[in-house]
Design an enzyme around this catalytic site. Structure first.
Site, PDB file in Angstrom:
ATOM      1  N   CYS A 140       1.036  -1.126   0.027  1.00  0.00           N
ATOM      2  CA  CYS A 140       0.098  -0.117  -0.070  1.00  0.00           C
ATOM      3  C   CYS A 140       1.043   1.153   0.010  1.00  0.00           C
ATOM      4  CB  CYS A 140      -0.783  -0.059   1.329  1.00  0.00           C
ATOM      5  SG  CYS A 140      -1.786  -1.265   1.479  1.00  0.00           S
ATOM      6  N   ARG A 178       1.799   1.760  -6.000  1.00  0.00           N
ATOM      7  CA  ARG A 178       1.911   0.679  -4.972  1.00  0.00           C
ATOM      8  C   ARG A 178       0.600   0.029  -4.780  1.00  0.00           C
ATOM      9  NH1 ARG A 178       6.500   1.388  -2.038  1.00  0.00           N
ATOM     10  NH2 ARG A 178       5.595   0.488  -0.286  1.00  0.00           N
ATOM     11  N   TRP A 185      -3.553  -1.711  -1.465  1.00  0.00           N
ATOM     12  CA  TRP A 185      -4.000  -3.020  -1.992  1.00  0.00           C
ATOM     13  C   TRP A 185      -4.193  -4.038  -1.160  1.00  0.00           C
ATOM     14  CZ3 TRP A 185      -1.666  -8.034  -1.774  1.00  0.00           C
ATOM     15  CH2 TRP A 185      -1.771  -8.663  -3.028  1.00  0.00           C
ATOM     16  N   ASN A 210       0.420  -0.039   6.108  1.00  0.00           N
ATOM     17  CA  ASN A 210       0.776  -0.994   5.022  1.00  0.00           C
ATOM     18  C   ASN A 210       1.419  -1.846   5.682  1.00  0.00           C
ATOM     19  OD1 ASN A 210       1.718  -2.051   2.813  1.00  0.00           O
ATOM     20  ND2 ASN A 210       3.675  -0.745   2.724  1.00  0.00           N
ATOM     21  N   GLY A 211       1.051  -3.256   5.606  1.00  0.00           N
ATOM     22  CA  GLY A 211       1.679  -4.488   6.039  1.00  0.00           C
ATOM     23  C   GLY A 211       0.461  -5.514   6.310  1.00  0.00           C
ATOM     24  N   GLU A 224      10.030 -13.946 -19.406  1.00  0.00           N
ATOM     25  CA  GLU A 224       9.922 -12.790 -18.862  1.00  0.00           C
ATOM     26  C   GLU A 224       8.861 -11.851 -20.015  1.00  0.00           C
ATOM     27  OE1 GLU A 224      10.360 -10.766 -16.727  1.00  0.00           O
ATOM     28  OE2 GLU A 224       9.981  -8.737 -17.243  1.00  0.00           O
ATOM     29  N   LYS A 264       5.143 -10.566 -18.991  1.00  0.00           N
ATOM     30  CA  LYS A 264       4.733  -9.214 -19.312  1.00  0.00           C
ATOM     31  C   LYS A 264       3.377  -9.087 -20.125  1.00  0.00           C
ATOM     32  CE  LYS A 264       6.832  -7.064 -17.438  1.00  0.00           C
ATOM     33  NZ  LYS A 264       7.806  -7.946 -16.513  1.00  0.00           N
ATOM     34  N   GLU A 269       0.453  -9.999 -17.037  1.00  0.00           N
ATOM     35  CA  GLU A 269       0.193  -9.256 -15.992  1.00  0.00           C
ATOM     36  C   GLU A 269      -0.254  -7.857 -16.663  1.00  0.00           C
ATOM     37  OE1 GLU A 269       3.609  -7.674 -13.548  1.00  0.00           O
ATOM     38  OE2 GLU A 269       4.969  -7.997 -15.201  1.00  0.00           O
ATOM     39  N   HIS A 313       7.825 -32.019 -24.698  1.00  0.00           N
ATOM     40  CA  HIS A 313       7.153 -33.050 -23.672  1.00  0.00           C
ATOM     41  C   HIS A 313       5.877 -32.475 -22.898  1.00  0.00           C
ATOM     42  CE1 HIS A 313      11.131 -34.740 -23.749  1.00  0.00           C
ATOM     43  NE2 HIS A 313      11.690 -33.337 -24.127  1.00  0.00           N
ATOM     44  N   LYS A 365       3.099  -2.454  -7.396  1.00  0.00           N
ATOM     45  CA  LYS A 365       4.456  -2.269  -7.861  1.00  0.00           C
ATOM     46  C   LYS A 365       5.259  -3.304  -6.692  1.00  0.00           C
ATOM     47  CE  LYS A 365       7.559  -1.280 -10.241  1.00  0.00           C
ATOM     48  NZ  LYS A 365       8.068  -1.829 -11.613  1.00  0.00           N
TER      49      LYS A 365
HETATM   50  C1  AGP Z   1       7.249  -7.751 -12.751  1.00  0.00           C
HETATM   51  O1  AGP Z   1       6.608  -7.295 -13.961  1.00  0.00           O
HETATM   52  C2  AGP Z   1       6.322  -7.717 -11.427  1.00  0.00           C
HETATM   53  N1  AGP Z   1       5.854  -6.443 -11.401  1.00  0.00           N
HETATM   54  C3  AGP Z   1       6.653  -8.529 -10.332  1.00  0.00           C
HETATM   55  O2  AGP Z   1       6.898  -9.919 -10.669  1.00  0.00           O
HETATM   56  C4  AGP Z   1       7.873  -7.965  -9.744  1.00  0.00           C
HETATM   57  O3  AGP Z   1       8.932  -8.558 -10.563  1.00  0.00           O
HETATM   58  C5  AGP Z   1       8.079  -9.005  -8.545  1.00  0.00           C
HETATM   59  O4  AGP Z   1       7.052  -8.482  -7.608  1.00  0.00           O
HETATM   60  C6  AGP Z   1       9.637  -8.541  -7.953  1.00  0.00           C
HETATM   61  O5  AGP Z   1       9.574  -7.359  -7.509  1.00  0.00           O
HETATM   62  P1  AGP Z   1      10.902  -6.701  -6.676  1.00  0.00           P
HETATM   63  O6  AGP Z   1      12.061  -6.575  -8.332  1.00  0.00           O
HETATM   64  O7  AGP Z   1      10.756  -5.313  -6.453  1.00  0.00           O
HETATM   65  O8  AGP Z   1      11.578  -7.441  -5.535  1.00  0.00           O
END
Ligand code: AGP
Length: 612
Positions: free
Chosen positions: A2, A27, A73, A99-100, A485, A489, A492, A508, A607
């Site tokens: 958050c 966030r 969040w 936050n937590g 990766e 992308k 997400e 496989h 994020k």
């Molecule tokens: C990647 O596009 C995502 N937002 C997510 O997988 C991110 O890489 C992951 O949460 C790790 O975050 P960090 O690199 O801040 O530790």
């Protein structure tokens, strides 16, 4: 996950708080709220984006020089007006944002209900607000700071929080454990944030709270303690953060801006770390531990999501050039199994935010077991770097887009520098190869510019496949992590189910998925895996699969074979992830746009995953 903002000073708090929330919206953004005090506290909160909150408060009286704010969040309780922060205690006098996760909130809630407390929300945060009130009302001489300290000593879990009280209207109390909190020091005013981005336009003097710190903040005084009431000397850091980095710079989205920043950010990641003659690498952050690194029996790389993918690229680099066995682990798995850590093992934690709870917990566990902990992080002063023995910052600048792009290529650049320097110090790489790879690295920014110049073609390919339900990404060797990766992308930000797979694994199982509805993105530059990847492409084509190849400009043979292609410049295989990921970032971006998705703030995501 958050975002928290607070202000105390002579200015009107509302504009500072609402702008701060916008800076932190990346966030978490399922609901938000603000509490303002001019002696009595008024709360405004609303489900949805911060724009909803702004509409909600239009026309309201928003005076007050003290305030706290929060963008959420959801962890406990669905996104709703009632679950949004700030939360107030039952008598309405204690207000807080958090936050937590309070892990023992259920037990505390049960005890408070037995004492007559009623709850309006499903959140753990409201439990905390009532706990503070309960403690406060039991005190002979009620004191907010003391009540917060006592309450926090009863909770298990993670928190970054700010508390205000109508009974002590001229102060804020802030504390953290496991969730970041930064205090910006102004002239008889203080600004509080989950990170420095909402504060930097007012001050560059920052105090990064440490775990178990508690700050008592008034307009003209600042006291720092531990929650056990021991005094702490505040350390003020001058933060070098450019406000310009915090806007879109003319791009439609932060993600697109950050994709296009990569030539610069990759250069920033190696600048000052490669000698002027291009013949050597010097990572100052590793000098104290280099002797440990060259004799490490094993390197374990920990990360999550995109950072885990960067770790996979490093596995190929380190094993090939340093001849050190490497294991790459999801931090969330590593922290809960009983990993065998041997003396001399080296852990590399990869994290853009430096606040990912799983990665932070994993390195704390490994540290307890005696491992040497290195960090590859982007956010200076974040929690993970503070837990490491040494490390290297990636210098990618603030990454606002939730889907990580420039952070990934910056991480891979730094990990490449690390692998080459360790190999050189260890004597496992010839000088000529070492210099050649340095030269290849120096050429990457221009090659990324060439890859970016294909955006129009990439957009036209995206237009053809935006209705896909599933997608399969294939790569081999250094480009297997790039396939993962690229798939991440796409899923997400466009919500299309996408899988990244080692191309050799396709037969496989995943080949059963292949039909004329399945786009298969094959990363196939001319490296030593090329012939094998072409065979895989032929296997897909034989089953009517639609193949989109990422290929080199001069590969006329493969261009004839596939349905669509996107060109990338040739480069050394060890450097190829930095170039070949670019079209996959843009492909995901344009497909998501075509689908009307929120590219910068995808649904359900945030994020920085600072909770488990
Ligand atoms: C990647 O596009 C995502 N937002 C997510 O997988 C991110 O890489 C992951 O949460 C790790 O975050 P960090 O690199 O801040 O530790």
């Amino acid at each position: 996950m958050c975002g928290i903002v607070g202000y105390i000073g002579a200015r009107d708090a509302f504009p500072i708080l609402i702008n701060g929330l916008k800076r932190l919206e990346y966030r978490g953004y399922d609901s938000s709220g603000i509490a303002l005090s001019n002696g009595t506290t008024r709360i405004f909160k609303k489900q949805g984006k911060i724009a909803n909150l702004e509409k909600h408060v239009a026309g309201e009286k928003l005076d007050g020089n003290i305030g706290i704010a929060h963008t959420r969040w959801a962890t406990h309780g669905e996104p709703s007006d009632s679950n949004a922060h700030p939360h107030q205690s039952q008598n309405g006098k204690i207000t807080l944002v958090h936050n937590g996760i309070i892990e023992n909130y259920a037990q505390i809630k049960e005890r408070l209900i037995e004492k007559g407390y009623e709850f309006k929300s499903e959140t753990d945060t409201e439990v905390l607000a009532n706990l503070v009130e309960y403690v406060y009302l039991q005190m002979e001489t009620p004191c907010l700071e003391e009540a917060v300290r006592i309450a926090l000593n009863k909770v298990v879990g993670a928190y970054g929080l700010i508390v205000m009280s109508d009974d002590e209207p001229k102060r804020l109390v802030a504390s953290r454990k496991g969730s970041p909190l930064v205090i910006g020091v102004g002239d008889h005013e203080y600004f509080i944030g989950s990170d420095a981005t909402p504060l930097i336009e007012y001050t560059n003097q920052m105090i990064y709270l440490q775990d178990y710190n508690i700050a008592i903040i008034e307009r003209n005084s600042f006291t720092l303690k531990t929650i056990d009431n021991n005094p702490v000397t505040p350390k003020i850091k001058e933060v070098d953060l450019d406000v310009d980095q915090l806007d879109k710079g003319g791009y439609d989205h932060f993600m697109l801006k950050e994709i296009y920043e990569q030539p610069t950010t990759i250069e920033q990641s190696f600048k000052g770390r490669i000698s002027a003659d291009g013949k050597s690498i010097k990572l100052g952050g590793l000098m104290d531990v280099m002797s440990d690194l060259i004799k490490a029996p094993r390197i374990i790389i920990l990360g999550c999501g995109t950072s885990w993918h960067a770790g996979l690229v490093a596995e190929y680099l380190i094993e090939e050039y340093c001849k050190i066995p490497v294991e790459v682990e999801y931090a969330s798995e590593f922290r809960y199994r009983n990993p065998v850590i041997n003396k001399g093992d080296v852990i590399i934690a990869v994290s853009q935010s430096g606040e990912t709870a799983d990665t932070l917990a994993a390195i704390k566990k490994a540290k307890e077991d005696g491992a040497i902990i290195l960090g590859v992080c982007n956010v200076v002063g974040s929690s993970i770097p503070r837990e490491t023995h040494a490390g290297v910052y990636t210098h990618a600048g603030v990454e606002i887009g939730v889907a990580s792009t420039k952070a990934f290529t910056a991480q891979v650049t730094v990990l490449t520098l690390m692998a080459l320097q360790i190999a050189k110090e260890k004597g496992t790489i010839e000088q000529a190869e070492y210099e050649n790879l340095i030269k290849e690295l120096i050429e990457v920014p221009n090659k990324v510019r060439i890859a970016l110049s294909k955006e129009d073609k990439i957009r036209s390919v995206a237009d053809k496949y935006s209705e896909a339900i599933n997608a399969l990404y294939l790569g081999r060797g250094y480009l297997f992590p790039v396939a993962l990766e690229g798939a991440l992308k796409l899923k997400e930000i466009s919500y299309i189910h996408a899988e990244g797979y080692a191309a050799g694994e396709m037969k496989h199982g995943p080949i059963a998925l292949v039909d004329d509805n399945l786009p298969v993105i094959a990363v196939a530059p001319k490296d030593h895996y090329y012939e094998k990847v072409v065979s895989n492409i032929q296997e897909v084509k034989a089953r009517k699969g639609n193949v989109i190849a990422i290929l080199n400009e001069d590969d006329h043979n493969l261009k004839q074979m596939v349905n669509d292609y996107i060109e990338v410049p040739n480069c050394h295989v060890a450097i190829s992830p930095l170039i070949n990921v670019i079209p996959l970032q843009l492909l995901a971006y344009h497909i998501a746009l075509n689908k009307g998705c929120d590219v910068d703030q995808p649904r359900n995501l945030a994020k920085s995953v600072t909770v488990e």
